[in-house]
Design an enzyme around this catalytic site. Sequence first.
Site, mmCIF file in Angstrom:
data_model
loop_
_atom_site.group_PDB
_atom_site.id
_atom_site.type_symbol
_atom_site.label_atom_id
_atom_site.label_comp_id
_atom_site.label_asym_id
_atom_site.label_seq_id
_atom_site.Cartn_x
_atom_site.Cartn_y
_atom_site.Cartn_z
ATOM 1 N N SER A 137 0.854 -1.183 0.000
ATOM 2 C CA SER A 137 0.000 0.000 0.000
ATOM 3 C C SER A 137 0.887 1.228 0.000
ATOM 4 C CB SER A 137 -0.902 0.002 1.238
ATOM 5 O OG SER A 137 -1.549 1.254 1.395
ATOM 6 N N TYR A 161 -2.211 -0.751 10.377
ATOM 7 C CA TYR A 161 -2.312 -1.046 8.942
ATOM 8 C C TYR A 161 -1.018 -0.667 8.223
ATOM 9 C CZ TYR A 161 -4.070 -1.016 4.143
ATOM 10 O OH TYR A 161 -4.254 -1.254 2.801
#
Length: 585
Positions: A455, A468
């Site tokens: 990501s 995350y």
Amino acid sequence: MPVEGARERRVHTGGVELSVAELGDPSAPTVVLVHGYPDSKEVWSQVAPRLAERFHVVLYDVRGHGRSTAPEPLRGGFTLEKLTDDFLAVADAVSPGRPVHLVGHDWGSVQAWEFATVRRAEGRIASFTSMSGPSLDHLGHWIGRRFRRPTPRRVGQLLGQGAKSWYVYLLHTPVLPELAWRGPLGKRWPRLLERVEKVPGGDYPTSTLPTDAAHGAWLYRDNVRARLRRPRADAYAHAPVQLITPLGDAFLSERLSDELEQWVPQLTRRTLPAKHWVPRTRPDQLAAWITEFVEGVEGGRPEPVTATGRYADRFGGQLVLVTGAGSGIGRATALAFAEAGARVVAVDRDAEAAARTAEQSRLAGAPTAWAETVDVSDAQAMERFATKVAADYGVVDILVNNAGIGLSGSFFDTTPEDWKKVLDVNLWGVIHGCRLFGKQMAERGQGGHIVNTASAAAYQPSRALPAYSASKAAVLMLSECLRAELAGRGIGVSAICPGLVNTGITSTARFVGVDAAEEKRRRQRTARLYGLRNYPPEKVADAVLRAVVRNQAVVAVTPEARGARLLSRITPGALRAIARLEPPL
């Protein structure tokens, strides 16, 4: 050594006795497999049983090889005309009155080109699959055109193929090849294949190798110079042809087939990231392509139903496994590979979602697609799953570790249970996939590719995404480390770093430190933000395929992901300042 489970018979022709093995239902379409040099029919022992599930499969030892007898004298006993006599005798014995589907590798393909282009074999061949062996007539014309009209590019092609053909010159020398094969080369050949070509041992090569190789030298002496000097002008294929080109073939240039369409009216091209001995190293892939092609011809469509995708020539028939394939980026990636003609294993915790992706993959162009259910965070379940995939579908060519979950909230509001859940899926799921499927790729020795979905959060800090971001940063660094370790094994590793992509992850992301009502509000607000951004997952999927083709290390996909990547390398302080901002929730 006979092929396991095969029915043996002898066929007499032209003063020799051929050893023929049969598997499968004799009433089914017949597929004849012709081996190359210095092999015997056992080179097909991994392909034949897979094909026998649907076809009547026939293998035979070429004259002078394996359990077949040699002509006397050897000189002049291996001409293409006599090899054609042998093939027709076998075809008449195993499939009288019905054309056969022909498959050839190496010199098996060279002689099969003769069968597929001479008039006396017309009507006896329903289709021909060629791999790693050109028509000597086509090759003669290819060389002639480059000599008559030389350009720098054409001269380079001639020199390149000339260098690859070094062994051909040696095989034309008298006596020396026979002495080498019956002496040290014959003893060391199995080990050379394992080390250089990554060919697994087992029942191959057989104990007849030294004699087979010594006899087979006459294949070159009886045919090569004569045909290259005077190639036939009428060498047109009278059956549909499937050409499979291993991209890592040390003996043949891809350029040899550049003008093949002028000789083959119905030509299907395939490429495979593998070395020369694909019947031993990629039997699952070959069986899938041969099955698809033969069934297409039997069904009245010589061209397989496929591949309209941009990378169809690169991924056609390869086995691709995608985790988190039930929705979003995973589903889009599975469908993109399907459009390129790949075989797809769609994996998701949601069985119905995986099944929908598999069905859509088949409609999109995948020759076949399967749905599988597994929790990627469960180490034991992944162990069992990897074993099942290898047994049922073969070794994966491309692995896409895409499954992931979202988690937002302050570090102090994130409990150990929250950390465990996000790391189990986002990081350990990737570790399990790389460890299990990557090991299978490495042991196979024919390369492959691993794609890990990270990501932009992997390098863009945020006060709202500590868990995350940490999980994705770990995936990014793991990918970089694996890329370094696996490069020597021909396995590429890419980390894909999307930014704001319009997927369903926002509807399932958790927001810690707030009550249920506030969590629902934040989830809806985030979903609206991603919807307004409206960056489609299909663009991420295209980036995945491009990363595999180009073997890219880190791919920042969206404009914001690319911008953050640039800032992280040039002015990381700016990113740290942005990270302090309160997110608009």
